[in-house]
Enzyme design. Structure first.
Site, short mmCIF file in Angstrom:
data_model
loop_
_atom_site.label_atom_id
_atom_site.label_comp_id
_atom_site.label_asym_id
_atom_site.label_seq_id
_atom_site.Cartn_x
_atom_site.Cartn_y
_atom_site.Cartn_z
N ASP A 61 -13.95 22.35 -16.38
CA ASP A 61 -13.74 21.09 -15.66
C ASP A 61 -14.33 21.16 -14.26
O ASP A 61 -14.96 20.23 -13.79
CB ASP A 61 -12.25 20.78 -15.56
N CYS A 102 -7.93 27.47 -19.37
CA CYS A 102 -8.33 26.30 -18.61
C CYS A 102 -7.60 25.06 -19.13
O CYS A 102 -6.96 25.11 -20.17
CB CYS A 102 -9.85 26.12 -18.67
N LYS A 104 -7.83 22.17 -20.82
CA LYS A 104 -7.75 21.58 -22.15
C LYS A 104 -7.45 22.63 -23.22
O LYS A 104 -7.11 22.28 -24.36
CB LYS A 104 -9.05 20.84 -22.50
N GLU A 425 -12.16 12.95 -15.05
CA GLU A 425 -11.25 13.16 -13.92
C GLU A 425 -11.95 12.76 -12.63
O GLU A 425 -13.13 13.07 -12.43
CB GLU A 425 -10.83 14.63 -13.84
N SER A 451 -7.77 14.94 -11.75
CA SER A 451 -7.54 16.38 -11.81
C SER A 451 -6.13 16.66 -11.32
O SER A 451 -5.57 15.89 -10.52
CB SER A 451 -8.54 17.10 -10.91
#
Length: 538
Positions: A61, A102, A104, A425, A451
């Site tokens: 991300d 992380c 996801k 995000e 985020s």
């Protein structure tokens, strides 16, 4: 075939436990997970089962943030879930240790675990240690806010480069109570991780031991006949929501817990966050709204003392089963309280906020809901002038060019699950606003996500999204937008007749992608208020 991958004759008498690894070199969050997978396999072997390591993907991300690549971020949650389910189903494995680092990875792993419903334990890869810039702790959000400061001339080229080089010192997930740490804690509260798995540094003896013990725990769960759906009950999800609120966690937890609950067959609604939030205070003073990083929560004892506080207060269901084979109350029985003098976690007599920071908004701009993270430091009401952008890139250009002024409400639309697609995000725009010194005087609303590192007066997940004809598509520059966190209302302050007239003129946009994973995602994904799930209409 199994002889060829290292099985000996006696191994065929053992249970086969998959080790789902999200190891990758594309992000520091996951760079060390190969070693944790080996430790989990060792734990499986010592307990008497046979471990089989297999991989799934991860994306970064942080690296993709603010680019077209971010469209794939939420999509990766579904790819991870589908791939773990595929391997477990195809190979008929008896159980699984899933290891994620992380944002996801974690909900992706849990969605798959719920679908296959075989004995399972989730292992969190752990939090990163803080970087240091100008004698202050730094992390990924510091860098994004540095971009805004650079645009305003508060940070020169050399300073920004130095910040880039020192903010991320090694392996582990982003260091505040951002989405990764939030979801790790939620999963532990859900009962699917071993105690304090969520609150350990990525590079530590404790984290390796956590992986070892997780392998043994799955072997034990097989013997006890305990499956994930015995653990992931309605009350367990209420525990997870409670812990997320007490920690001041990410808005993404709403999206992910809804999706995990759907996979588990548990009825969960965004309004449940409001109901629970009325009685649960924010106790942890953690970034992005607070001052401490996750490593400092680790230092004072981790998550379990906070869960013990919540249990003793009657805010947790102590009878919920966990992957230890014991209940939440049994797991917490011998946990010692935080030492006196620490102020990372406040007491109930001095909360950071007396009720939840996660606010579910409704109104003529959000008929089926929107999610805000209101810490209280931003105020609870904001009325301002709409500055409308039809993509994140347009908004970033406007912010960095100085087109946003105090009193504005930045509107970023066509970034929803289908319209983006992928529900990007908005860390780059919100951080740029902060970096330009407008954090207390500008609000931002979007049908995209935020985020976990975002802070400020922001409302996202607005549904229906603009691409589907949601009211966000009707907003025009100069309109007045009202955000009221006390009434939980988000409204466009124009007459109903004007709203209807604009709707008659509205033309829906065609799909952005026509083939590939983003096209498939846009075709199947639900709205944000349902968790942006991809199997909701099956």
């Amino acid at each position: 075939m199994l002889h060829a991958v290292g099985f000996e004759r006696g191994d065929f008498e053992k249970s086969q436990i998959g080790i789902a690894s999200t190891w990758s070199q594309v992000t520091p969050c996951n760079i060390h997970i190969d070693k944790l997978a080996l430790a989990a396999a060792e734990g499986v072997a010592k307990a008497g089962s046979k471990g089989l390591i297999f991989n799934t993907i991860t994306i970064s991300d942080g690296i993709s943030m603010g680019t077209q690549g971010m469209k794939y971020s939420l999509v990766s949650r579904e790819v991870i879930a589908d791939s773990i389910e595929t391997v477990m189903g195809c190979e008929l494995l008896d159980g699984v240790v899933a290891i994620g680092g992380c944002d996801k990875n974690m909900p992706g792993c849990l969605i798959a675990i719920a679908r296959v419903n075989r004995p399972a334990v989730f292992v969190y890869g752990g939090t990163i240690l803080p970087g240091c810039f100008q004698n202050k702790n730094a992390d990924i959000v510091t860098v994004f806010e540095g971009v805004g400061a650079h645009a305003q001339g508060k940070l020169d080229d050399q300073g920004l480069q130095q910040l880039e080089q020192c903010a991320i010192p090694g392996p582990g997930s982003c260091g505040g109570m951002y989405t990764a740490n939030t979801m790790a804690c939620a999963i532990e509260a859900l009962g699917m991780s071993l105690p304090n798995s969520s609150a350990q540094n990525a590079v530590s003896p404790e984290k390796k031991d956590d992986a070892l013990r997780a392998g043994a725990a799955v072997h034990r769960l097989l013997g006890l006949g305990i499956r994930p759906l015995d653990i992931m009950t309605r009350k367990a999800f209420e525990n997870a929501i409670t812990v997320v609120i007490a920690l001041g966690g990410s808005t993404n937890a709403v999206l992910h817990l809804l999706a995990i609950a759907h996979a588990a067959g548990v009825k969960l609604h965004i309004d449940d966050f409001t109901k629970i939030g009325k009685r649960v205070p924010v106790l942890a003073d953690l970034k992005p709204s607070g001052k401490y990083q996750m490593s400092e929560l680790v230092k004072i004892g981790g998550l379990t003392p906070l869960m013990k506080m919540l249990l003793d207060r009657g805010l947790l269901h102590g009878d919920c089963l966990t992957v230890t084979g014991q209940t939440v109350a049994e797991n917490l029985k011998g946990v010692k309280p935080y030492a006196k003098g620490q102020d990372v976690v406040h007491g109930f007599d001095n909360p950071i906020k007396p009720s939840s920071h996660l606010v579910v908004f409704y109104g003529n701009l959000a008929p089926t809901g929107g999610i805000g993270k209101i810490s209280g430091k931003e105020g609870e009401k904001f009325t301002g002038t709409a500055r409308v952008f039809d993509s994140e890139e347009q908004a970033m250009f406007g912010i960095l060019a100085g087109r946003i002024k105090a009193g504005d409400v930045v509107v970023i639309r066509y970034e929803g699950p289908r319209g983006g697609p992928g529900m990007r995000e908005m860390l780059a725009p919100t951080s740029a606003i902060m970096g330009r010194g407008l954090g207390n005087s500008v609000a931002l609303i979007t049908d995209g996500r935020f985020s976990g590192g975002t802070h400020g007066f922001v409302v996202g997940h607005i549904s229906p999204e603009a691409h589907e004809g949601g009211p966000l598509a009707l907003v025009q520059n100069g309109d007045t937008v009202s955000i009221d966190a006390t009434k939980r209302e988000l409204n466009l302050m124009i007459p109903d007749k004007e709203m209807q007239a604009r709707r008659k003129k509205l033309k829906l946009r065609p799909p952005v992608f026509h083939r590939g994973v983003l096209a498939k995602y846009a075709h199947t994904v639900s709205q944000a208020n349902l968790g942006a799930i991809t199997d909701g209409n099956l």
